[in-house]
Design a protein around this motif. Structure first.
Motif, PDB file in Angstrom:
ATOM      1  N   SER A 134       0.819  -1.211   0.000  1.00 14.62           N
ATOM      2  CA  SER A 134       0.000   0.000   0.000  1.00 14.62           C
ATOM      3  C   SER A 134       0.856   1.266   0.000  1.00 14.62           C
ATOM      4  N   THR A 191      -8.632  -1.746  -4.243  1.00 18.32           N
ATOM      5  CA  THR A 191      -9.627  -2.778  -3.935  1.00 18.32           C
ATOM      6  C   THR A 191     -10.092  -3.555  -5.151  1.00 18.32           C
ATOM      7  N   PHE A 194      -8.998  -7.347  -5.245  1.00 15.86           N
ATOM      8  CA  PHE A 194      -9.672  -8.225  -4.278  1.00 15.86           C
ATOM      9  C   PHE A 194     -11.087  -8.561  -4.736  1.00 15.86           C
ATOM     10  N   GLY A 244     -14.259  -5.935  -0.212  1.00 18.95           N
ATOM     11  CA  GLY A 244     -13.480  -4.794  -0.682  1.00 18.95           C
ATOM     12  C   GLY A 244     -13.774  -3.529   0.105  1.00 18.95           C
ATOM     13  N   ARG A 247     -11.853  -3.643   3.201  1.00 20.95           N
ATOM     14  CA  ARG A 247     -10.440  -3.357   2.892  1.00 20.95           C
ATOM     15  C   ARG A 247     -10.206  -1.859   2.757  1.00 20.95           C
ATOM     16  N   GLU A 251      -7.699   0.901   5.240  1.00 15.51           N
ATOM     17  CA  GLU A 251      -6.444   1.240   4.587  1.00 15.51           C
ATOM     18  C   GLU A 251      -5.798   2.453   5.250  1.00 15.51           C
ATOM     19  N   THR A 307     -16.546  -0.833  10.908  1.00 17.12           N
ATOM     20  CA  THR A 307     -16.331  -2.037  10.105  1.00 17.12           C
ATOM     21  C   THR A 307     -17.304  -3.135  10.488  1.00 17.12           C
TER      22      THR A 307
END
Length: 326
Positions: A134, A191, A194, A244, A247, A251, A307
């Protein structure tokens, strides 16, 4: 003498011993798998509890103002998490708006349209994108993509969309290159591998008989995708999208480079902002007081909660999709 007569007396003693060994093996297998599952749940609860405990000072000091407040003053020891929460959700939403249609197109092309000889190279390229660290995305975004946005994309957006009554506030401001829009695009690029990889695998798992039956009835490739492939794999497709999304929510490094790291609330997507992960990464080493450190840990707990809510919504959607499919 017949061999069956000789071995018959030993059979009753042998079978219970063998059945007992099989029972012990099944019991051990059940306990091992159950232990692994409960270990995951324990680690999850322990991580959430530790972050909640570490952020208790911030929650106790500011209460709900910590979630609804936009002030972040390290000198005055006044902290509010609204700007990082807003930046996390907005940048992740932009990433999904970009990544989902592109990922769906890649997966459909690789599973339904592409010749066999080209599926391997393109699939490998997609998987290599997922393997790029990343921080590389962040450096590329800061030194290459952000200047491109400032010189070519953002001036056009400000000129064409800025005067509009509803969309105008979203695209107003100076074209500096870093901000919500740039961070969202970078997250979308990150993303795509993925989401597209999961979609491709589930599309390829559709039974060939279903496709062949549709083609036999005169369906076109587009009709096969729309009426056979996607309906058969809709639950897995939704799961890939929310995978995704999760994710993108967590990040850190790529967003830190291009988001601007400003604790200023702005509706404009062109202005710098902040996210929960970026705020923690940037300021954790600068936390010189107990309330400052507690506020950063509380931000981590809020990211965990956000999340969890997103994944819970995904689970509810999957349940509804499965019920409609029945």
């Amino acid at each position: 003498m017949d061999a069956s007569v000789i071995t018959q007396p030993d059979a009753p003693a042998f079978r219970p011993r063998r059945a007992h060994a099989a029972t012990r093996g099944d019991r051990a297998f059940r306990w091992l798998t159950a232990g692994a599952a409960w270990l995951v749940l324990f680690v999850l609860v322990a991580a959430a509890a530790s972050m909640a405990w570490g952020g208790r000072l911030a929650f106790r000091t500011f209460g709900w103002d910590f979630i609804t407040g936009s002030d972040w003053d390290a000198v005055g020891q006044r902290f509010g998490a609204l700007v990082p929460i807003y930046g996390t959700l907005v940048s992740s939403a932009i990433a999904m708006l970009i990544a989902v249609p592109i990922s769906l197109g890649i997966a459909i092309f690789l599973a339904e349209v592409a010749p066999r000889w080209i599926r391997g190279p393109i699939g490998l390229a997609v998987e290599l994108l997922a393997a790029i660290p990343s921080i590389i995305y962040g450096m590329w975004g800061l030194f290459v993509f952000a200047p491109f946005m400032a010189n070519h994309i953002e001036p056009w957006l400000t000129e064409r969309l800025g005067p509009l009554p509803i969309l105008g506030p979203l695209f107003s401001g100076p074209p500096i290159g870093i901000g919500m829009l740039t961070a969202g695009i970078i997250l979308g690029i990150m993303t795509i591998p993925f989401i597209s990889s999961v979609m491709r695998d589930v599309f390829q798992a559709v039974p060939p008989a279903l496709r062949e039956s549709a083609f036999a009835l005169g369906a076109t490739p587009w009709e096969v995708v729309r009426k056979v492939t996607i309906p058969h794999t809709r639950s897995a497709v939704i799961g890939a999208i929310f995978l995704g999304f999760g994710r993108a929510l967590g990040e850190t490094m790529a967003v830190t480079f291009v988001l601007g790291n400003a604790h200023d609330f702005s509706v404009s997507l062109l202005m710098p902002g902040n996210s929960i992960a970026a705020a923690i990464a940037n300021e954790f080493t600068e936390a010189d007081s107990a309330i400052y450190l507690s506020a950063l840990i509380a931000l981590g707990f809020l990211l965990f909660v956000v999340t969890f809510i997103v994944l819970a919504i995904a689970k509810l959607m999957l349940v509804r999709v499965e019920r409609k499919a029945r």
